[in-house]
Scaffold this motif. Structure first.
Motif, short mmCIF file in Angstrom:
data_model
loop_
_atom_site.label_atom_id
_atom_site.label_comp_id
_atom_site.label_asym_id
_atom_site.label_seq_id
_atom_site.Cartn_x
_atom_site.Cartn_y
_atom_site.Cartn_z
N ASN A 93 -6.66 5.89 -41.99
CA ASN A 93 -7.77 6.84 -42.02
C ASN A 93 -8.50 6.92 -40.69
OD1 ASN A 93 -7.52 7.38 -44.93
ND2 ASN A 93 -8.19 5.26 -45.15
N LEU A 94 -8.44 5.84 -39.91
CA LEU A 94 -9.13 5.77 -38.63
C LEU A 94 -8.24 6.34 -37.52
CD1 LEU A 94 -10.60 2.15 -38.97
CD2 LEU A 94 -11.83 4.32 -39.24
N PRO A 95 -8.84 6.65 -36.35
CA PRO A 95 -8.03 7.13 -35.22
C PRO A 95 -6.95 6.11 -34.86
CG PRO A 95 -10.36 7.50 -34.82
CD PRO A 95 -10.29 6.66 -36.05
N LEU A 96 -5.75 6.60 -34.60
CA LEU A 96 -4.61 5.72 -34.36
C LEU A 96 -4.58 5.17 -32.95
CD1 LEU A 96 -1.67 7.61 -36.13
CD2 LEU A 96 -3.15 5.82 -37.06
N THR A 97 -4.14 3.92 -32.87
CA THR A 97 -3.84 3.31 -31.58
C THR A 97 -2.41 3.65 -31.19
OG1 THR A 97 -5.29 1.46 -32.16
CG2 THR A 97 -3.77 1.12 -30.32
N ALA A 98 -1.51 3.62 -32.17
CA ALA A 98 -0.11 3.94 -31.93
C ALA A 98 0.55 4.38 -33.23
CB ALA A 98 0.63 2.73 -31.35
N VAL A 99 1.60 5.16 -33.10
CA VAL A 99 2.33 5.69 -34.26
C VAL A 99 3.60 4.89 -34.48
CG1 VAL A 99 3.55 7.70 -35.18
CG2 VAL A 99 1.40 8.01 -33.93
N GLY A 100 3.77 4.38 -35.69
CA GLY A 100 5.01 3.71 -36.06
C GLY A 100 5.37 2.50 -35.22
N ALA A 101 4.37 1.79 -34.70
CA ALA A 101 4.64 0.71 -33.75
C ALA A 101 4.77 -0.67 -34.38
CB ALA A 101 3.53 0.68 -32.69
N ALA A 102 4.09 -0.92 -35.49
CA ALA A 102 4.07 -2.26 -36.08
C ALA A 102 5.40 -2.60 -36.73
CB ALA A 102 2.94 -2.38 -37.10
N ASN A 103 5.86 -3.83 -36.50
CA ASN A 103 7.10 -4.31 -37.11
C ASN A 103 6.86 -5.25 -38.28
OD1 ASN A 103 7.79 -4.36 -33.78
ND2 ASN A 103 9.16 -3.19 -35.11
N MET A 104 5.75 -5.98 -38.22
CA MET A 104 5.43 -6.89 -39.31
C MET A 104 3.94 -7.17 -39.34
SD MET A 104 6.82 -10.63 -38.00
CE MET A 104 6.19 -11.46 -39.46
N VAL A 105 3.47 -7.64 -40.50
CA VAL A 105 2.06 -7.97 -40.69
C VAL A 105 1.97 -9.36 -41.29
CG1 VAL A 105 -0.12 -7.29 -41.76
CG2 VAL A 105 1.56 -5.53 -41.13
N VAL A 106 1.08 -10.18 -40.75
CA VAL A 106 0.82 -11.50 -41.32
C VAL A 106 -0.65 -11.56 -41.72
CG1 VAL A 106 0.86 -14.00 -40.96
CG2 VAL A 106 2.61 -12.57 -39.88
N THR A 107 -0.90 -11.82 -42.99
CA THR A 107 -2.26 -11.98 -43.50
C THR A 107 -2.35 -13.30 -44.24
OG1 THR A 107 -2.03 -11.06 -45.74
CG2 THR A 107 -2.23 -9.48 -43.92
N GLU A 108 -3.52 -13.60 -44.79
CA GLU A 108 -3.67 -14.83 -45.58
C GLU A 108 -2.91 -14.74 -46.89
OE1 GLU A 108 -7.18 -12.33 -47.01
OE2 GLU A 108 -5.88 -12.52 -45.25
N MET A 109 -2.45 -13.54 -47.26
CA MET A 109 -1.72 -13.37 -48.51
C MET A 109 -0.21 -13.42 -48.34
SD MET A 109 -3.91 -10.63 -50.74
CE MET A 109 -5.60 -11.02 -51.24
N GLY A 110 0.28 -13.18 -47.13
CA GLY A 110 1.72 -13.23 -46.96
C GLY A 110 2.22 -12.65 -45.65
N VAL A 111 3.54 -12.55 -45.57
CA VAL A 111 4.24 -11.99 -44.42
C VAL A 111 4.96 -10.73 -44.90
CG1 VAL A 111 6.00 -12.36 -42.65
CG2 VAL A 111 4.56 -14.28 -43.42
N PHE A 112 4.71 -9.61 -44.20
CA PHE A 112 5.22 -8.32 -44.64
C PHE A 112 5.98 -7.65 -43.51
CE2 PHE A 112 1.22 -9.47 -46.53
CZ PHE A 112 1.44 -9.35 -47.91
N ASP A 113 7.28 -7.44 -43.71
CA ASP A 113 8.07 -6.69 -42.73
C ASP A 113 7.91 -5.20 -43.02
OD1 ASP A 113 9.29 -8.87 -41.31
OD2 ASP A 113 10.52 -9.22 -43.09
#
Length: 244
Positions: free
Chosen positions: A175-195
């Motif tokens: 919803n917020l202004p983008l830094t980059a489009v389609g750039a993230a490969n994975m996310v690590v949070t306190e709940m897990g690892v998400f590819d």
């Protein structure tokens, strides 16, 4: 096991897990916030090189306590007040450290010489879009080198808390202004690892302190949960719970 972590422990937990994602012998960049902490937990034998946008390679690891104190309060005399990370925290020199100007620094980024960049974010979408620099109506630090890092690094890891004041950060669309489009490969949070694969968040590992249902309830996007999904190694939780 259902033990709640405080904010400091959550940050440490995420940083510990991200540190194991950095590939031995590679050049990497760590952003502001939780990413900065990752350097503390990288095993020395992995020979990980760290790049700073201000023109330095191979900065020393940060003391975890620096999150809680200012440079003026620092007591570790091995740190150099003239050598700082992306948050302005004092750093120490390590063998092989080199310095260069800003144009060379961004030439390294834009030239595709970084293996991985680790960034925090306010929102990340299931297609890899990232929004990490601006909230309308609020004064924030700005984009910095985030835009260049997102498109210049071979891999982009998001290290962030799963929610912000109860609102999911892993979304269908940012919803917020983008830094980059389609750039993230994975996310690590306190709940897990998400590819991020084929336009979806795929759960690689999850924190056994949460059920998969709880994780989905705190995620706006629909998660893909493989049949062989694993729980995160208990050592990350154990280390995070130790006094720092």
């Amino acid at each position: 096991m259902n033990i709640e972590m405080n904010k400091k422990q959550i940050m440490k937990f995420i940083a510990l897990r991200v540190a194991d994602e950095l590939v031995a012998g590679t050049l990497n960049n760590l952003g502001v916030g939780i990413p900065t902490m990752v350097s503390q937990f990288v095993a020395p034998e992995k020979n990980i090189w760290l790049h700073g946008e201000n023109g330095v390679i191979s900065i020393g690891k940060a003391a975890f306590e620096v999150i809680e104190r200012t440079n003026a309060q620092a007591t570790d005399k091995t740190d150099d007040d003239d050598l700082v990370d992306s948050e302005g925290n004092s750093k120490s020199l390590t063998p092989g450290t080199c310095f260069f100007d800003t144009s060379t620094s961004f030439g390294i980024i834009r030239g595709g010489h970084l293996h991985t960049t680790v960034l925090g974010t306010m929102e990340v979408a299931e297609n890899g879009d990232i929004a990490n620099y601006m909230v309308p109506g609020k004064l924030l630090a700005g984009m910095g080198g985030g835009m260049d890092l997102c498109v210049g690094a071979k891999r982009v890891i998001i290290a962030a808390t799963h929610t912000n004041k109860g609102k999911p950060k892993l979304l269908k669309h940012c919803n917020l202004p983008l830094t980059a489009v389609g750039a993230a490969n994975m996310v690590v949070t306190e709940m897990g690892v998400f590819d991020i694969k084929d336009g979806h968040f795929v759960v690689r590992e999850y924190n056994s302190n949460y059920t998969l249902e709880e994780i989905q309830n705190n995620t706006e996007a629909q998660l893909v949960i493989p049949k062989d999904v694993k729980t995160m190694d208990a050592r990350y939780f154990e280390e995070a719970m130790k006094e720092s």
